[in-house]
Design a protein around this motif. Structure first.
Motif, PDB file in Angstrom:
ATOM      1  N   LYS A 144       8.532  -9.523 -12.228  1.00 12.65           N
ATOM      2  CA  LYS A 144       9.201 -10.720 -11.718  1.00 12.65           C
ATOM      3  C   LYS A 144       9.458 -10.732 -10.227  1.00 12.65           C
ATOM      4  CE  LYS A 144      10.051 -12.907 -15.651  1.00 12.65           C
ATOM      5  NZ  LYS A 144       9.405 -14.177 -15.955  1.00 12.65           N
ATOM      6  N   LYS A 145       9.478  -9.563  -9.591  1.00  9.93           N
ATOM      7  CA  LYS A 145       9.855  -9.540  -8.179  1.00  9.93           C
ATOM      8  C   LYS A 145       8.600  -9.596  -7.320  1.00  9.93           C
ATOM      9  CE  LYS A 145      14.255  -8.936  -8.847  1.00  9.93           C
ATOM     10  NZ  LYS A 145      15.099 -10.076  -8.576  1.00  9.93           N
ATOM     11  N   ARG A 146       8.724 -10.206  -6.170  1.00  6.14           N
ATOM     12  CA  ARG A 146       7.638 -10.171  -5.193  1.00  6.14           C
ATOM     13  C   ARG A 146       8.124  -9.367  -4.004  1.00  6.14           C
ATOM     14  NH1 ARG A 146       5.506 -11.533  -8.734  1.00  6.14           N
ATOM     15  NH2 ARG A 146       4.446 -13.397  -9.428  1.00  6.14           N
ATOM     16  N   PHE A 147       7.474  -8.268  -3.713  1.00  6.82           N
ATOM     17  CA  PHE A 147       7.861  -7.507  -2.522  1.00  6.82           C
ATOM     18  C   PHE A 147       6.651  -6.763  -2.010  1.00  6.82           C
ATOM     19  CE2 PHE A 147       8.914  -5.267  -6.396  1.00  6.82           C
ATOM     20  CZ  PHE A 147       8.341  -4.017  -6.241  1.00  6.82           C
ATOM     21  N   PRO A 148       6.571  -6.588  -0.694  1.00  8.90           N
ATOM     22  CA  PRO A 148       5.395  -5.923  -0.130  1.00  8.90           C
ATOM     23  C   PRO A 148       5.231  -4.524  -0.714  1.00  8.90           C
ATOM     24  CG  PRO A 148       6.758  -6.879   1.584  1.00  8.90           C
ATOM     25  CD  PRO A 148       7.544  -7.004   0.315  1.00  8.90           C
ATOM     26  N   GLY A 149       4.010  -4.169  -1.076  1.00 14.59           N
ATOM     27  CA  GLY A 149       3.746  -2.831  -1.615  1.00 14.59           C
ATOM     28  C   GLY A 149       3.813  -2.781  -3.123  1.00 14.59           C
ATOM     29  N   ARG A 150       4.151  -3.921  -3.736  1.00 14.69           N
ATOM     30  CA  ARG A 150       4.308  -3.922  -5.185  1.00 14.69           C
ATOM     31  C   ARG A 150       3.011  -3.535  -5.898  1.00 14.69           C
ATOM     32  NH1 ARG A 150       4.519  -8.621  -9.449  1.00 14.69           N
ATOM     33  NH2 ARG A 150       2.656  -9.180  -8.286  1.00 14.69           N
ATOM     34  N   GLY A 151       1.915  -4.179  -5.489  1.00 20.70           N
ATOM     35  CA  GLY A 151       0.634  -3.907  -6.139  1.00 20.70           C
ATOM     36  C   GLY A 151       0.218  -2.457  -5.980  1.00 20.70           C
ATOM     37  N   LEU A 152       0.442  -1.941  -4.762  1.00 22.93           N
ATOM     38  CA  LEU A 152       0.056  -0.563  -4.480  1.00 22.93           C
ATOM     39  C   LEU A 152       0.854   0.407  -5.345  1.00 22.93           C
ATOM     40  CD1 LEU A 152      -1.737   1.095  -2.494  1.00 22.93           C
ATOM     41  CD2 LEU A 152       0.356   1.452  -1.185  1.00 22.93           C
ATOM     42  N   MET A 153       2.155   0.162  -5.427  1.00 21.05           N
ATOM     43  CA  MET A 153       3.010   1.044  -6.222  1.00 21.05           C
ATOM     44  C   MET A 153       2.595   1.012  -7.686  1.00 21.05           C
ATOM     45  SD  MET A 153       6.867   0.603  -4.866  1.00 21.05           S
ATOM     46  CE  MET A 153       7.259   0.311  -3.177  1.00 21.05           C
ATOM     47  N   PHE A 154       2.269  -0.176  -8.161  1.00 22.77           N
ATOM     48  CA  PHE A 154       1.880  -0.277  -9.563  1.00 22.77           C
ATOM     49  C   PHE A 154       0.568   0.471  -9.805  1.00 22.77           C
ATOM     50  CE2 PHE A 154       0.179  -2.526 -13.329  1.00 22.77           C
ATOM     51  CZ  PHE A 154       1.209  -2.217 -14.187  1.00 22.77           C
ATOM     52  N   LEU A 155      -0.339   0.320  -8.871  1.00 25.55           N
ATOM     53  CA  LEU A 155      -1.622   1.019  -8.984  1.00 25.55           C
ATOM     54  C   LEU A 155      -1.404   2.535  -8.992  1.00 25.55           C
ATOM     55  CD1 LEU A 155      -4.669   0.428  -9.062  1.00 25.55           C
ATOM     56  CD2 LEU A 155      -4.698   0.851  -6.610  1.00 25.55           C
ATOM     57  N   LEU A 156      -0.479   2.976  -8.142  1.00 27.36           N
ATOM     58  CA  LEU A 156      -0.156   4.398  -8.057  1.00 27.36           C
ATOM     59  C   LEU A 156       0.347   4.906  -9.406  1.00 27.36           C
ATOM     60  CD1 LEU A 156      -0.300   6.111  -5.447  1.00 27.36           C
ATOM     61  CD2 LEU A 156       2.182   5.975  -5.361  1.00 27.36           C
ATOM     62  N   ILE A 157       1.253   4.135  -9.990  1.00 31.76           N
ATOM     63  CA  ILE A 157       1.840   4.549 -11.268  1.00 31.76           C
ATOM     64  C   ILE A 157       0.771   4.598 -12.354  1.00 31.76           C
ATOM     65  CG2 ILE A 157       3.340   3.743 -13.134  1.00 31.76           C
ATOM     66  CD1 ILE A 157       5.402   3.044 -11.058  1.00 31.76           C
ATOM     67  N   VAL A 158      -0.066   3.557 -12.399  1.00 31.84           N
ATOM     68  CA  VAL A 158      -1.109   3.547 -13.429  1.00 31.84           C
ATOM     69  C   VAL A 158      -2.093   4.693 -13.211  1.00 31.84           C
ATOM     70  CG1 VAL A 158      -3.070   2.268 -14.340  1.00 31.84           C
ATOM     71  CG2 VAL A 158      -0.906   1.101 -13.961  1.00 31.84           C
ATOM     72  N   SER A 159      -2.396   4.976 -11.950  1.00 30.22           N
ATOM     73  CA  SER A 159      -3.396   6.010 -11.690  1.00 30.22           C
ATOM     74  C   SER A 159      -2.874   7.400 -12.040  1.00 30.22           C
ATOM     75  CB  SER A 159      -3.853   5.973 -10.237  1.00 30.22           C
ATOM     76  OG  SER A 159      -2.790   6.353  -9.402  1.00 30.22           O
ATOM     77  N   SER A 160      -1.565   7.532 -12.175  1.00 29.32           N
ATOM     78  CA  SER A 160      -1.033   8.839 -12.561  1.00 29.32           C
ATOM     79  C   SER A 160      -1.443   9.208 -13.982  1.00 29.32           C
ATOM     80  CB  SER A 160       0.487   8.865 -12.428  1.00 29.32           C
ATOM     81  OG  SER A 160       1.087   8.214 -13.511  1.00 29.32           O
ATOM     82  N   LEU A 161      -1.949   8.214 -14.723  1.00 30.60           N
ATOM     83  CA  LEU A 161      -2.462   8.502 -16.067  1.00 30.60           C
ATOM     84  C   LEU A 161      -3.609   9.504 -16.011  1.00 30.60           C
ATOM     85  CD1 LEU A 161      -2.591   5.054 -17.874  1.00 30.60           C
ATOM     86  CD2 LEU A 161      -1.246   7.032 -18.518  1.00 30.60           C
ATOM     87  N   MET A 162      -4.281   9.537 -14.863  1.00 31.97           N
ATOM     88  CA  MET A 162      -5.445  10.406 -14.727  1.00 31.97           C
ATOM     89  C   MET A 162      -5.057  11.843 -14.458  1.00 31.97           C
ATOM     90  SD  MET A 162      -8.785   9.135 -12.836  1.00 31.97           S
ATOM     91  CE  MET A 162      -8.593   7.576 -12.036  1.00 31.97           C
ATOM     92  N   ILE A 163      -3.792  12.074 -14.125  1.00 24.46           N
ATOM     93  CA  ILE A 163      -3.360  13.437 -13.796  1.00 24.46           C
ATOM     94  C   ILE A 163      -2.950  14.155 -15.079  1.00 24.46           C
ATOM     95  CG2 ILE A 163      -1.767  14.829 -12.443  1.00 24.46           C
ATOM     96  CD1 ILE A 163      -1.337  12.410 -10.655  1.00 24.46           C
ATOM     97  N   PRO A 164      -3.707  15.165 -15.468  1.00 19.42           N
ATOM     98  CA  PRO A 164      -3.288  15.885 -16.665  1.00 19.42           C
ATOM     99  C   PRO A 164      -2.008  16.651 -16.361  1.00 19.42           C
ATOM    100  CG  PRO A 164      -5.291  16.851 -15.741  1.00 19.42           C
ATOM    101  CD  PRO A 164      -4.907  15.723 -14.852  1.00 19.42           C
ATOM    102  N   VAL A 165      -1.098  16.621 -17.309  1.00 17.54           N
ATOM    103  CA  VAL A 165       0.213  17.218 -17.071  1.00 17.54           C
ATOM    104  C   VAL A 165       0.078  18.706 -16.752  1.00 17.54           C
ATOM    105  CG1 VAL A 165       0.727  17.798 -19.477  1.00 17.54           C
ATOM    106  CG2 VAL A 165       2.582  17.263 -17.915  1.00 17.54           C
TER     107      VAL A 165
END
Lengths: 321, 311
Positions: A144-165
Motif C-alpha cells: 500500500k505504501k509508495r516510497f523510493p526504494g520500495r521495489g528494490l527492497m522487495f526484490l532484495l527480500i525475494v532474492s534471499s530465497l536463493m540463499i541456502p540457509v
C-alpha cells in the motif's frame, strides 16, 4: 506497477472461477501455495463424473500409496506402544502386542521431555508472533505504501530465497555467540523473526483490500500504526492465520539451527532432544519411538484441527484470482 | 496535495516533507529489512570472506584459495558431493513423477475423497524430518527383526545390512541406496498440492475435445496434462532439487554420514566441519560451493520459465 519481475503476480491457489492455465510467471510465486493445501471442491473442475469402475481403479492405486505415506506414523506409534522386549521379535508383529505405556513412562523418566516440549512451544510461539507482526508490517508497506526504494527492497527480500540457509550458518553462529545468545532460546528465535513467504502472502492479500478503508480511518484521525493495526490486520485475518500456522509448524519442526545453537540438555527442543535420545539410548527403540511420537503428534493434531484455516488460506489466494 | 509538497523551498522542510510522505513506509519495512540484512545478506558476504581464511576466534589468517583447493582434492568432500548429486537426481525424479501422477489421479475423484487423500499425503509434511527419519532408521535396521529385513525374508532374501552396510552397490553403496529409498518412499506432499492446484486450472474442454477424438486416459495425460503442467513441473523440480541438495536431518538421524563416509552429504559435511570440528573457514568454503550450485539451478529455472511462454 512495481519494477520487480514478480510485481504483478498472484498467490497461486485454486480460484473459484475456473482460472485459465497459469502462466509461467504465476508459477514462480507458487511458493505460498505449496503450504496451502487446496481443499476439495474449491473451484476444482473435475470433468465428467467418474464411472464406478474408473473410480475403483484409481482408488486401487491411491489407497496403497496412502498406506505407504501413513505407515511410518503407524509404525512409530505401534513400536512406541510395544514393550522393548517384544519389539525385537522375529518376525515383527504389525500390530502392537502387549500394548503398554511403559516406553512413554520410561521416556519421561529418562529425559526432560516436558521441558523440551515447553522450549519448542516457546520458540514456536515467539517466532509465530514475530512473523505475524513483522511480515504483516512489511507486506502492508509493500502493498500500500509508495516510497523510493520500495521495489528494490522487495526484490532484495525475494532474492534471499536463493540463499541456502546453510551458507549463513557459520556467520550467524559467530554473530549469535558475540551477542552472548548461544545456548539460549533467544539465539534460536532471533535469526527467524521474519520470512519471505509471510511477507509475500501478506502483500498479496493486503493489495486486494480497498484503499477507501484506510482513507476512512485516516479521516477519523487514525495514525499510521492505528490504520495498520486496527484496520488492515483485522481485515487480513485469513492471511494472518495462514502465516501464523505455517510459522508455528515450521519453527516447531526446525532442527539444524537449534542443534547448532543449543547444547544444555534442559534447553533443547523436541526434535533435537529426541535425536539426542537416539544417540544416548541407541538400543532402546521403544524409547526412541515414544520420543518421536511425542514430537510428531502435536503437529498432526494441529494439522487436523486447523484444516479450516488451511481452507481459509486457499481462499486468501483465491481472492485476487 | 503533492504539488504543495514539491514547491517546498528550504532543504530541512523538504526533508521533513519527504519523511512525512514516506517515513511510515520505511518504518513498516524496517524490522524485516534489518532482519534480512543482518541474518541473510551480511552472513552471505561474511561467509564468502571467511571461506578464504583460516578462521580463529582470536584472529584469522588469510589463506587465499587454500580451503577451496583442499576441498576439491579431498576424497571425503568429493564423495559427499557425489552422494548428494545421486541422492538429489534420483529422489527429485521420483518425487516429481509421483507428485504429478498422484495429483492427476486425485483430481477427478469426488470432493470428499480428494480432501481425504490430499490430507493423508500432506501429513508427513507437517512432521519434523527428524521423527520420520527415526522411524526409517528403525525400519531399515540391519537386524533380522527389522521390518525391511522381515519383508526381504518373505521373498527368501536377506538379511541385508541396509543403512549400516557400506559395501559397493549399483555405483554407490548399500547404505546410501537405503537412505535414497527411504526418501523415495516419502510422499512428495508439496508437489501433490502444487500439481493439484495447477490441474484445476486446465480447461475442461481440452479434455472433452480429446475424448471426442477418441483419446484414452493415458493419451490425455500424456498429451494434455503433462505439457500443460510443464511450468509447474519445472517449479516443483527446482524446489525439490534445492531441498534434496540441503538434505540433513535424514542423514544425521539415519546414518550420521556413515558407515565411514558412505552416506555423507554436503550439508552434513558443512555441519560436521563447522560445528563438530570448528573449522569455520573450511565449512564456509563448503557452504559457498553449495550456494553456487543452488544459485545456478535457480537461475536456470528462471531462464527456463521465461523462455516457456507458450500458452
Amino acid at each position: 506497477m512495481s519494477p520487480d519481475p514478480r510485481g504483478e503476480t498472484h498467490v497461486a491457489a485454486p480460484t473459484s472461477s475456473g482460472a485459465s492455465v497459469r502462466s509461467p510467471r504465476e508459477v514462480d510465486v507458487a511458493v505460498p501455495a505449496d503450504v496451502l493445501p487446496p481443499v476439495g471442491g474449491v473451484g476444482d473442475e473435475s470433468g465428467r463424473p467418474l464411472r464406478r469402475r474408473q473410480a475403483l481403479a484409481i482408488l486401487a492405486i491411491l489407497v496403497p500409496v496412502a498406506i505407504v505415506a501413513l505407515f511410518p506414523f503407524y509404525w512409530m506409534v505401534t513400536t512406541a506402544l510395544t514393550p522393548s522386549s517384544a519389539a525385537i521379535r522375529v518376525p515383527p508383529s504389525l500390530v502392537p502386542l502387549d500394548a503398554s505405556a511403559e516406553n512413554l513412562a520410561e521416556l519421561f523418566r529418562q529425559a526432560p521431555v516436558l521441558l523440551w516440549a515447553f522450549n519448542s512451544l516457546l520458540i514456536a510461539v515467539a517466532i509465530m508472533v514475530c512473523h505475524v507482526v513483522f511480515d504483516s508490517m512489511a507486506g502492508y508497506a509493500f502493498a500500500k505504501k509508495r516510497f523510493p526504494g520500495r521495489g528494490l527492497m522487495f526484490l532484495l527480500i525475494v532474492s534471499s530465497l536463493m540463499i541456502p540457509v546453510q551458507v549463513t550458518l557459520v556467520p550467524r553462529f559467530i554473530l549469535i555467540s558475540r551477542l552472548g545468545l548461544d545456548d539460549n532460546l533467544l539465539g534460536v528465535i532471533l535469526p527467524s523473526i521474519a520470512d519471505v513467504f509471510g511477507i509475500f502472502l501478506m502483500r498479496q492479500f493486503i493489495r486486494t483490500l480497498p484503499a477507501e478503508l484506510e482513507e476512512a480511518a485516516r479521516v477519523d484521525g487514525a495514525n499510521e500504526w492505528q490504520v495498520f493495526w486496527r484496520v488492515i490486520m483485522p481485515l487480513s485475518r485469513p492471511a494472518v492465520a495462514t502465516v501464523a500456522i505455517f510459522s508455528f509448524v515450521g519453527a516447531w519442526n526446525a532442527f539444524l539451527w537449534p542443534l547448532i545453537v543449543l547444547s544444555k540438555r534442559e534447553l533443547l527442543t523436541l526434535p533435537v532432544g529426541v535425536a539426542l535420545l537416539q544417540q544416548e539410548f541407541s538400543s532402546n527403540i521403544g524409547l526412541q519411538m515414544a520420543g518421536a511420537a511425542v514430537g510428531a503428534v502435536p503437529m498432526i493434531l494441529l494439522f487436523l484441527f486447523f484444516q479450516r484455516h488451511f481452507l481459509d488460506g486457499v481462499r486468501v489466494g483465491g481472492v485476487k484470482g | 496535495m503533492t504539488t504543495t509538497a514539491e514547491r517546498a523551498p528550504a532543504p530541512p522542510g523538504r526533508l521533513l516533507r519527504f519523511w512525512r510522505r514516506n517515513g511510515a513506509g520505511y518504518l513498516f519495512v524496517l524490522p524485516s529489512m534489518v532482519f534480512f540484512v543482518l541474518f541473510m545478506f551480511l552472513p552471505l558476504g561474511w561467509s564468502f570472506v571467511i571461506s578464504f581464511q583460516q578462521f580463529g576466534l582470536a584472529q584469522s589468517a588469510w589463506v587465499g584459495l587454500d580451503n577451496y583447493t583442499s576441498l576439491l582434492n579431498d576424497p571425503v568432500f568429493r564423495q559427499a558431493a557425489l552422494n548428494t548429486a545421486l541422492y538429489s537426481v534420483l529422489t527429485v525424479a521420483v518425487w516429481v513423477l509421483v507428485a504429478m501422477v498422484l495429483a492427476t489421479l486425485i483430481h477427478p475423484l469426488p470432493p470428499r475423497f480428494r480432501t481425504f487423500f490430499r490430507a493423508a499425503y500432506y501429513l508427513p509434511a507437517v512432521t519434523s524430518a527428524v521423527f520420520i527419519a527415526l522411524v526409517w532408521r528403525w525400519i531399515l535396521n540391519a537386524n533380522p527383526w527389522g521390518l525391511a529385513n522381515w519383508v526381504l525374508s518373505l521373498f527368501g532374501a536377506g538379511p541385508a545390512g541396509f543403512i549400516s552396510d557400506p559395501s559397493p552397490f549399483l555405483g554407490a553403496n548399500v547404505a546410501l541406496w537405503s537412505v535414497i529409498l527411504s526418501s523415495m518412499l516419502t510422499i512428495p506432499a508439496v508437489g501433490v498440492v502444487l500439481y493439484s492446484a495447477a490441474l484445476s486450472g486446465i480447461p475442461r474442454d481440452l479434455y472433452e475435445a480429446a475424448e471426442s477424438e477418441g483419446a484414452g486416459a493415458f493419451a490425455k495425460f500424456r498429451h494434455i496434462t503433462v505439457p500443460l503442467l510443464k511450468p509447474i513441473t519445472l517449479y516443483v523440480a527446482v524446489i525439490y532439487t534445492i531441498a534434496a541438495f540441503e538434505v540433513f536431518e535424514r542423514v544425521y538421524v539415519m546414518t550420521g554420514g556413515g558407515p565411514g563416509y558412505a552416506t555423507n552429504t554436503i550439508v552434513y559435511l558443512i555441519w560436521r566441519t563447522g560445528f563438530r570440528f570448528g573449522e569455520y573457514g573450511l565449512a564456509s568454503a563448503e557452504a559457498f560451493l553449495l550456494f553456487l550450485v543452488i544459485a545456478t539451478i535457480s537461475v536456470l529455472q528462471f531462464r527456463a520459465l521465461r523462455s516457456d511462454v507458450e500458452y
